[in-house]
Design a protein around this motif. Structure first.
Motif, PDB file in Angstrom:
ATOM      1  N   ALA A 163      -8.818   7.137  12.955  1.00  0.00           N
ATOM      2  CA  ALA A 163      -8.715   5.687  12.773  1.00  0.00           C
ATOM      3  C   ALA A 163      -9.433   5.252  11.497  1.00  0.00           C
ATOM      4  CB  ALA A 163      -9.287   4.959  13.988  1.00  0.00           C
ATOM      5  N   ALA A 164     -10.624   5.781  11.273  1.00  0.00           N
ATOM      6  CA  ALA A 164     -11.372   5.432  10.059  1.00  0.00           C
ATOM      7  C   ALA A 164     -10.648   5.936   8.821  1.00  0.00           C
ATOM      8  CB  ALA A 164     -12.775   6.001  10.126  1.00  0.00           C
ATOM      9  N   ARG A 165     -10.056   7.118   8.883  1.00  0.00           N
ATOM     10  CA  ARG A 165      -9.301   7.647   7.748  1.00  0.00           C
ATOM     11  C   ARG A 165      -8.071   6.791   7.471  1.00  0.00           C
ATOM     12  NH1 ARG A 165     -11.016  12.190   5.696  1.00  0.00           N
ATOM     13  NH2 ARG A 165     -12.454  13.485   6.864  1.00  0.00           N
ATOM     14  N   ALA A 166      -7.410   6.303   8.505  1.00  0.00           N
ATOM     15  CA  ALA A 166      -6.240   5.436   8.325  1.00  0.00           C
ATOM     16  C   ALA A 166      -6.652   4.124   7.672  1.00  0.00           C
ATOM     17  CB  ALA A 166      -5.554   5.180   9.669  1.00  0.00           C
ATOM     18  N   VAL A 167      -7.776   3.560   8.089  1.00  0.00           N
ATOM     19  CA  VAL A 167      -8.280   2.323   7.467  1.00  0.00           C
ATOM     20  C   VAL A 167      -8.594   2.582   5.996  1.00  0.00           C
ATOM     21  CG1 VAL A 167     -10.209   0.693   7.427  1.00  0.00           C
ATOM     22  CG2 VAL A 167      -9.131   1.284   9.604  1.00  0.00           C
ATOM     23  N   GLY A 168      -9.231   3.707   5.704  1.00  0.00           N
ATOM     24  CA  GLY A 168      -9.544   4.048   4.315  1.00  0.00           C
ATOM     25  C   GLY A 168      -8.289   4.206   3.475  1.00  0.00           C
ATOM     26  N   ARG A 169      -7.282   4.872   4.038  1.00  0.00           N
ATOM     27  CA  ARG A 169      -6.018   5.059   3.333  1.00  0.00           C
ATOM     28  C   ARG A 169      -5.343   3.708   3.065  1.00  0.00           C
ATOM     29  NH1 ARG A 169      -4.893   9.316   5.629  1.00  0.00           N
ATOM     30  NH2 ARG A 169      -4.191   8.434   7.601  1.00  0.00           N
ATOM     31  N   ASP A 170      -5.354   2.797   4.041  1.00  0.00           N
ATOM     32  CA  ASP A 170      -4.774   1.455   3.865  1.00  0.00           C
ATOM     33  C   ASP A 170      -5.527   0.671   2.790  1.00  0.00           C
ATOM     34  OD1 ASP A 170      -2.920   2.023   5.810  1.00  0.00           O
ATOM     35  OD2 ASP A 170      -3.979   0.905   7.407  1.00  0.00           O
ATOM     36  N   ARG A 171      -6.842   0.776   2.799  1.00  0.00           N
ATOM     37  CA  ARG A 171      -7.642   0.074   1.779  1.00  0.00           C
ATOM     38  C   ARG A 171      -7.329   0.608   0.379  1.00  0.00           C
ATOM     39  NH1 ARG A 171     -13.594  -0.274   4.611  1.00  0.00           N
ATOM     40  NH2 ARG A 171     -13.066  -1.930   6.096  1.00  0.00           N
ATOM     41  N   PHE A 172      -7.197   1.932   0.287  1.00  0.00           N
ATOM     42  CA  PHE A 172      -6.887   2.524  -1.014  1.00  0.00           C
ATOM     43  C   PHE A 172      -5.509   2.066  -1.501  1.00  0.00           C
ATOM     44  CE2 PHE A 172      -5.035   5.939  -3.636  1.00  0.00           C
ATOM     45  CZ  PHE A 172      -5.937   5.916  -4.678  1.00  0.00           C
ATOM     46  N   GLU A 173      -4.521   2.068  -0.623  1.00  0.00           N
ATOM     47  CA  GLU A 173      -3.177   1.614  -0.997  1.00  0.00           C
ATOM     48  C   GLU A 173      -3.186   0.148  -1.411  1.00  0.00           C
ATOM     49  OE1 GLU A 173      -0.597   2.680   2.238  1.00  0.00           O
ATOM     50  OE2 GLU A 173      -0.852   4.824   1.868  1.00  0.00           O
ATOM     51  N   ALA A 174      -3.975  -0.688  -0.706  1.00  0.00           N
ATOM     52  CA  ALA A 174      -4.089  -2.099  -1.085  1.00  0.00           C
ATOM     53  C   ALA A 174      -4.746  -2.233  -2.459  1.00  0.00           C
ATOM     54  CB  ALA A 174      -4.890  -2.864  -0.032  1.00  0.00           C
ATOM     55  N   PHE A 175      -5.742  -1.398  -2.715  1.00  0.00           N
ATOM     56  CA  PHE A 175      -6.414  -1.411  -4.020  1.00  0.00           C
ATOM     57  C   PHE A 175      -5.441  -1.047  -5.140  1.00  0.00           C
ATOM     58  CE2 PHE A 175      -8.475   1.271  -7.248  1.00  0.00           C
ATOM     59  CZ  PHE A 175      -9.289   0.325  -7.842  1.00  0.00           C
ATOM     60  N   VAL A 176      -4.686   0.027  -4.950  1.00  0.00           N
ATOM     61  CA  VAL A 176      -3.731   0.465  -5.980  1.00  0.00           C
ATOM     62  C   VAL A 176      -2.669  -0.608  -6.204  1.00  0.00           C
ATOM     63  CG1 VAL A 176      -1.943   2.173  -6.504  1.00  0.00           C
ATOM     64  CG2 VAL A 176      -4.158   2.916  -5.630  1.00  0.00           C
ATOM     65  N   ALA A 177      -2.204  -1.241  -5.135  1.00  0.00           N
ATOM     66  CA  ALA A 177      -1.200  -2.309  -5.265  1.00  0.00           C
ATOM     67  C   ALA A 177      -1.771  -3.499  -6.038  1.00  0.00           C
ATOM     68  CB  ALA A 177      -0.716  -2.754  -3.887  1.00  0.00           C
ATOM     69  N   GLN A 178      -3.023  -3.856  -5.767  1.00  0.00           N
ATOM     70  CA  GLN A 178      -3.649  -4.982  -6.474  1.00  0.00           C
ATOM     71  C   GLN A 178      -3.807  -4.661  -7.959  1.00  0.00           C
ATOM     72  OE1 GLN A 178      -4.197  -8.026  -5.569  1.00  0.00           O
ATOM     73  NE2 GLN A 178      -5.196  -8.617  -7.472  1.00  0.00           N
ATOM     74  N   VAL A 179      -4.209  -3.435  -8.286  1.00  0.00           N
ATOM     75  CA  VAL A 179      -4.315  -3.030  -9.700  1.00  0.00           C
ATOM     76  C   VAL A 179      -2.951  -3.156 -10.361  1.00  0.00           C
ATOM     77  CG1 VAL A 179      -4.722  -1.076 -11.257  1.00  0.00           C
ATOM     78  CG2 VAL A 179      -6.318  -1.547  -9.403  1.00  0.00           C
ATOM     79  N   GLY A 180      -1.895  -2.698  -9.688  1.00  0.00           N
ATOM     80  CA  GLY A 180      -0.540  -2.808 -10.231  1.00  0.00           C
ATOM     81  C   GLY A 180      -0.135  -4.248 -10.475  1.00  0.00           C
ATOM     82  N   ARG A 181      -0.465  -5.132  -9.538  1.00  0.00           N
ATOM     83  CA  ARG A 181      -0.134  -6.564  -9.726  1.00  0.00           C
ATOM     84  C   ARG A 181      -0.892  -7.161 -10.898  1.00  0.00           C
ATOM     85  NH1 ARG A 181      -0.156  -6.315  -4.091  1.00  0.00           N
ATOM     86  NH2 ARG A 181      -2.318  -7.054  -3.966  1.00  0.00           N
ATOM     87  N   GLN A 182      -2.174  -6.815 -11.021  1.00  0.00           N
ATOM     88  CA  GLN A 182      -2.984  -7.346 -12.131  1.00  0.00           C
ATOM     89  C   GLN A 182      -2.422  -6.890 -13.479  1.00  0.00           C
ATOM     90  OE1 GLN A 182      -4.955  -9.750 -10.442  1.00  0.00           O
ATOM     91  NE2 GLN A 182      -6.554  -9.141 -11.854  1.00  0.00           N
ATOM     92  N   ILE A 183      -2.082  -5.613 -13.573  1.00  0.00           N
ATOM     93  CA  ILE A 183      -1.548  -5.072 -14.830  1.00  0.00           C
ATOM     94  C   ILE A 183      -0.195  -5.699 -15.135  1.00  0.00           C
ATOM     95  CG2 ILE A 183      -0.723  -2.963 -15.981  1.00  0.00           C
ATOM     96  CD1 ILE A 183      -3.776  -3.104 -15.701  1.00  0.00           C
TER      97      ILE A 183
END
Length: 134
Positions: free
Chosen positions: A97-117
């Motif tokens: 469960a903690a690994r899934a939350v971490g993976r979701d947070r990382f994907e959200a981070f990468v998506a936000q970087v993509g939107r900013q760029i």
């Protein structure tokens, strides 16, 4: 079509021209014609260099500034990663469960970087406050 010119040159130049013409370089007219053509070409190139020099200097300063910014960002990122790795304990393998939350947070981070760029926005703007963040 050739045009006849009557010129006065220094005695030393005249003697050097005579020596060149006596060799396999051709006649005096050919030598003077080539020399004048080369001199005029260099003069034109010098004027172009003088026009381009300020632009090249400005571009060099901008590249140096970008290089400095990249160095600061890379050093900041490396210090942050090192700090995070030192203070954050790894998750146990069984904690899916903690690994899934971490993976979701990382994907959200990468998506936000993509939107900013994609939008041309920067979280960290220039030092003068321009170039807004989000």
């Amino acid at each position: 079509m050739k045009v006849r010119q009557n010129l006065y040159i220094d005695r030393e130049l005249s003697q050097a021209l005579e020596a060149l013409a006596a060799g396999s370089r051709g006649n005096k007219s050919h030598i003077v014609n080539d020399a004048l053509k080369a001199w005029l070409a260099r003069r034109g190139a010098r004027e172009v260099d003088e026009l381009l020099k300020p632009r090249l200097d400005r571009m060099s300063r901008e590249i140096a500034g970008a290089r400095r910014d990249i160095d600061v960002l890379l050093e900041s990122l490396s210090l942050f990663v090192r700090y995070q790795l030192m203070v954050t304990a790894p998750l146990p393998e069984a904690d899916a469960a903690a690994r899934a939350v971490g993976r979701d947070r990382f994907e959200a981070f990468v998506a936000q970087v993509g939107r900013q760029i994609a939008a041309g926005r920067r979280t960290l703007g220039p030092a003068d406050g321009e170039g807004g963040g989000s």
